[in-house]
Scaffold this motif. Structure first.
Motif, PDB file in Angstrom:
ATOM      1  N   GLY A  49      62.214  62.723  43.176  1.00 21.66           N
ATOM      2  CA  GLY A  49      61.049  62.206  42.478  1.00 21.66           C
ATOM      3  C   GLY A  49      61.162  62.189  40.969  1.00 21.66           C
ATOM      4  O   GLY A  49      60.245  61.715  40.296  1.00 21.66           O
ATOM      5  N   PHE A  50      62.250  62.685  40.414  1.00 24.12           N
ATOM      6  CA  PHE A  50      62.421  62.750  38.970  1.00 24.12           C
ATOM      7  C   PHE A  50      63.625  61.902  38.554  1.00 24.12           C
ATOM      8  O   PHE A  50      64.601  61.772  39.313  1.00 24.12           O
ATOM      9  CB  PHE A  50      62.630  64.200  38.499  1.00 24.12           C
ATOM     10  CG  PHE A  50      61.414  65.062  38.624  1.00 24.12           C
ATOM     11  CD1 PHE A  50      60.546  65.220  37.549  1.00 24.12           C
ATOM     12  CD2 PHE A  50      61.125  65.710  39.818  1.00 24.12           C
ATOM     13  CE1 PHE A  50      59.423  66.021  37.665  1.00 24.12           C
ATOM     14  CE2 PHE A  50      60.013  66.511  39.942  1.00 24.12           C
ATOM     15  CZ  PHE A  50      59.143  66.671  38.863  1.00 24.12           C
ATOM     16  N   SER A  62      56.805  58.849  31.815  1.00 29.44           N
ATOM     17  CA  SER A  62      55.482  59.308  32.230  1.00 29.44           C
ATOM     18  C   SER A  62      54.873  60.229  31.183  1.00 29.44           C
ATOM     19  O   SER A  62      55.568  61.045  30.565  1.00 29.44           O
ATOM     20  CB  SER A  62      55.587  60.032  33.571  1.00 29.44           C
ATOM     21  OG  SER A  62      54.347  60.533  33.970  1.00 29.44           O
ATOM     22  N   SER A  99      53.402  63.791  33.791  1.00 33.14           N
ATOM     23  CA  SER A  99      54.444  64.684  34.325  1.00 33.14           C
ATOM     24  C   SER A  99      55.786  64.187  33.823  1.00 33.14           C
ATOM     25  O   SER A  99      56.261  63.119  34.226  1.00 33.14           O
ATOM     26  CB  SER A  99      54.423  64.697  35.856  1.00 33.14           C
ATOM     27  OG  SER A  99      54.544  63.392  36.371  1.00 33.14           O
ATOM     28  N   ARG A 138      59.033  62.468  35.947  1.00 36.59           N
ATOM     29  CA  ARG A 138      58.688  61.874  37.235  1.00 36.59           C
ATOM     30  C   ARG A 138      58.448  60.370  37.073  1.00 36.59           C
ATOM     31  O   ARG A 138      57.907  59.919  36.061  1.00 36.59           O
ATOM     32  CB  ARG A 138      57.456  62.543  37.831  1.00 36.59           C
ATOM     33  CG  ARG A 138      57.107  62.074  39.233  1.00 36.59           C
ATOM     34  CD  ARG A 138      55.926  62.872  39.773  1.00 36.59           C
ATOM     35  NE  ARG A 138      56.308  64.265  39.985  1.00 36.59           N
ATOM     36  CZ  ARG A 138      56.910  64.706  41.089  1.00 36.59           C
ATOM     37  NH1 ARG A 138      57.201  63.859  42.077  1.00 36.59           N
ATOM     38  NH2 ARG A 138      57.218  65.980  41.209  1.00 36.59           N
ATOM     39  N   ASP A 152      56.324  57.754  37.382  1.00 40.23           N
ATOM     40  CA  ASP A 152      54.877  57.632  37.560  1.00 40.23           C
ATOM     41  C   ASP A 152      54.382  56.501  36.680  1.00 40.23           C
ATOM     42  O   ASP A 152      54.479  56.568  35.449  1.00 40.23           O
ATOM     43  CB  ASP A 152      54.187  58.952  37.189  1.00 40.23           C
ATOM     44  CG  ASP A 152      52.692  58.908  37.454  1.00 40.23           C
ATOM     45  OD1 ASP A 152      52.240  57.970  38.147  1.00 40.23           O
ATOM     46  OD2 ASP A 152      51.976  59.811  36.974  1.00 40.23           O
TER      47      ASP A 152
END
Length: 577
Positions: A198-199, A245, A248, A251, A253
């Motif tokens: 996710g990163f 992002s 966060s 991530r 996003d």
């Protein structure tokens, strides 16, 4: 009888005397050893016989000493060496007497050197280091460069860990220029924008195409950055724009993000990063193009606000054949006044300009420009503006905007000094870098395609190609869409007609597949998720032959630890290192 018995004992005693070493000789040997090693520890001497128990009392079965000592004043004196009595010349111990012999050497061959090295280890190591340093000192730098410049990229990176001098030699501009001009370069494919857990991992995966080996490069400066574009310029890779992002860090996003306008440059040969001048506008996923220009190149900023563009029609006219392209001249004459006639794209003058540019670039330092067009802005809005970066002045300059009815740019590439861009509405335009204006290009009907898959423009040695996905009809089933295939099309730049070159061997599962042209090769990477698993295919097509042929160079080597978001954020660049 008694006399005979006495005579036998005397003869036997004389024989034993002949087989033993005289006390005087043994005493002299012991004294010389004491002088050689004064105050030596661990040496035991028999006072009654005057014999050193360290070496001289060790005798073999045939009477010969297996381990002995050189009794000369210096161990280096090899003239006083005598063969061991255990050799093939004698089975028993030979007594050495007389005034001519001054030393006893009962060492076997090679033992004396090992004995000397054991007691003089520091001196021996010092001598070896001095000898190696002398070899290193007297080896010229140009010979070192000639040897190091021929190493493969992986071996060159390992050689830099030897010493500081080698690292300095392999990072100088002179060495890099020799490496760039030499015939020892091999293609490397660099995959950016991978996502893990996710990163944005901030890692670069590099493939040595000749060896088929993947390497991982840490890039912490890209950690948390996604949706950027990359372009290769000689030995460097430019990372342009992107997002990060705000809520966060790291991530992927899109709910709360910041769009960047900064530009980073990565040098694989030195594994270094640097920053260059930022763009005028923040962009994510811009369309990039790289072109070499002449040393006297200047940006044309006269018509930045004019939104129309000149058109070019391919083929022949509707009424009669037009070998001299009279219809094209008639269109130009109607569209513009006589004052702008000198700016029309003339093929002869264009060729002359390119030849002049090539000659000037070979004499001096090569000069490149980087074009950034389209992309998404800070509010996720499509952009129709463009900028050009000059590496000589380290500045970005705005260029003429795209036509209003052109649509959103989805692909672009520089070919023969023209920056070709393709829109989602199936329109083709070209930006003349030398003259600074857009040209609308009308070709024969574009190849049919599936609209979910955007075409990708690729340039190879002055030839313009396009990869698009279309439906393929089944055998005997006219009009029925059986399966989708990815085809390679080539545009004839003279008559502006499309022709099919080849068909990609894999099914088009990745709608964001990346393709890059390099010399006579087209590299492509596809990543997609199927049955809960991420698969990747890296292919290459050779367009130098009459029929373009595809082959796989890597399958499923890096995606087992990546997320499905990598299919959307990945980008590809190819360098020769």
């Amino acid at each position: 009888m008694f006399s005979e018995r006495l005579t036998g004992e005397q003869s036997l005693g004389q024989d034993f005397e002949a087989l033993s070493v005289s006390k005087r000789l043994v005493r002299s040997v012991s004294q010389k050893l004491k002088k050689k090693y004064k105050g030596g520890r661990g040496e035991e001497v028999d006072d009654t016989r005057g014999v050193s128990l360290r070496c001289l009392t060790l005798y073999g079965r045939g009477g010969g000493c297996k381990v002995g000592a050189d009794t000369s004043d210096e161990f280096g004196d090899t003239s006083s060496r005598r063969r061991s009595s255990s050799s093939e010349e004698g089975k028993g111990y030979k007594m050495i007497c007389g005034t001519e012999e001054t030393a006893v050497d009962c060492f076997s061959h090679g033992v004396k050197e090992r004995f000397w090295r054991k007691h003089n280890r520091k001196d021996f190591e010092l001598e070896e280091s001095v000898r190696n340093s002398r070899m290193h000192i007297f080896l010229p730098d140009d010979i070192l460069e000639m040897c190091l410049v021929k190493l493969p990229m992986t071996s060159l990176m390992t050689a830099r860990l030897v010493c500081k001098k080698w690292r300095h030699l392999t990072t100088t501009p002179r060495f890099l220029q020799m490496r760039r001009d030499g015939p020892h370069q091999k293609p490397w494919a660099f995959l950016f924008g991978v996502v893990k857990d996710g990163f944005c991992s901030g890692e670069i995966h590099a493939l040595d195409v000749s060896q088929g080996q993947w390497h991982r490069i840490n890039a912490d400066i890209l950690r948390g950055r996604f949706m950027f574009s990359i372009a290769s310029v000689q030995d460097d890779i430019y990372v342009v724009g992107g997002c990060s992002s705000l809520t966060s860090f790291g991530r992927v996003d899109r709910s709360s993000y910041k769009t960047h306008k900064g530009v980073l440059v990565f040098s694989p040969l030195t594994k270094s990063w640097r920053k260059v001048s930022s763009m005028k506008h923040a962009r994510s996923m811009p369309i990039l193009g790289v072109s070499e220009v002449s040393s006297d190149f200047t940006l044309n900023q006269n018509r930045l606000d004019r939104r129309f563009y000149r058109s070019r029609v391919g083929g022949v006219s509707d009424v009669y054949e037009d070998p001299h392209r009279l219809s094209l001249r008639r269109q130009y004459r109607n569209a513009f006044d006589e004052n702008e006639a000198s700016l029309l794209p003339n093929r002869k003058s264009y060729k002359f300009t390119r030849q002049k540019s090539d000659q000037s670039s070979t004499k001096g330092c090569r000069r490149f420009v980087l074009i950034s067009v389209g992309g998404l802005g800070s509010w996720d809005e499509p952009l129709d503006s463009g900028e050009i970066y000059d590496s000589a002045s380290n500045k970005w300059t705005e260029i003429q905007k795209m036509p209003v009815d052109f649509g959103i740019v989805c692909s672009g590439v520089v070919c023969n000094g023209m920056f070709y861009v393709y829109s989602e509405t199936d329109r083709l335009a070209g930006y003349d870098i030398e003259r600074g204006y857009w040209i609308g290009i009308q070709t024969t009907p574009f190849p049919s395609r599936v609209h979910e898959y955007h075409p990708k423009l690729v340039c190879c040695n002055g030839r313009l190609f396009m990869l698009s996905v279309s439906w393929c009809e089944g055998d005997g089933q006219i009009g029925r869409r059986n399966k989708a295939v990815r085809k390679l099309w080539e545009l004839d730049l003279m008559y502006l007609t499309w022709s099919e070159a080849s068909v990609h061997p894999d099914a088009p599962m990745d709608w964001n597949a990346a393709f890059v042209g390099d010399r006579n090769l087209i590299f492509g990477v596809e990543m997609f998720k199927i049955f809960g698993q991420i698969l990747d295919f890296l292919t290459v097509c050779d367009v130098s032959d009459l029929g373009a042929s595809w082959r796989h160079i890597s399958r499923n080597h890096i995606t087992h630890e990546l997320d499905a978001s990598s299919c959307m954020t990945k980008t590809l660049a190819v360098l020769h290192l």
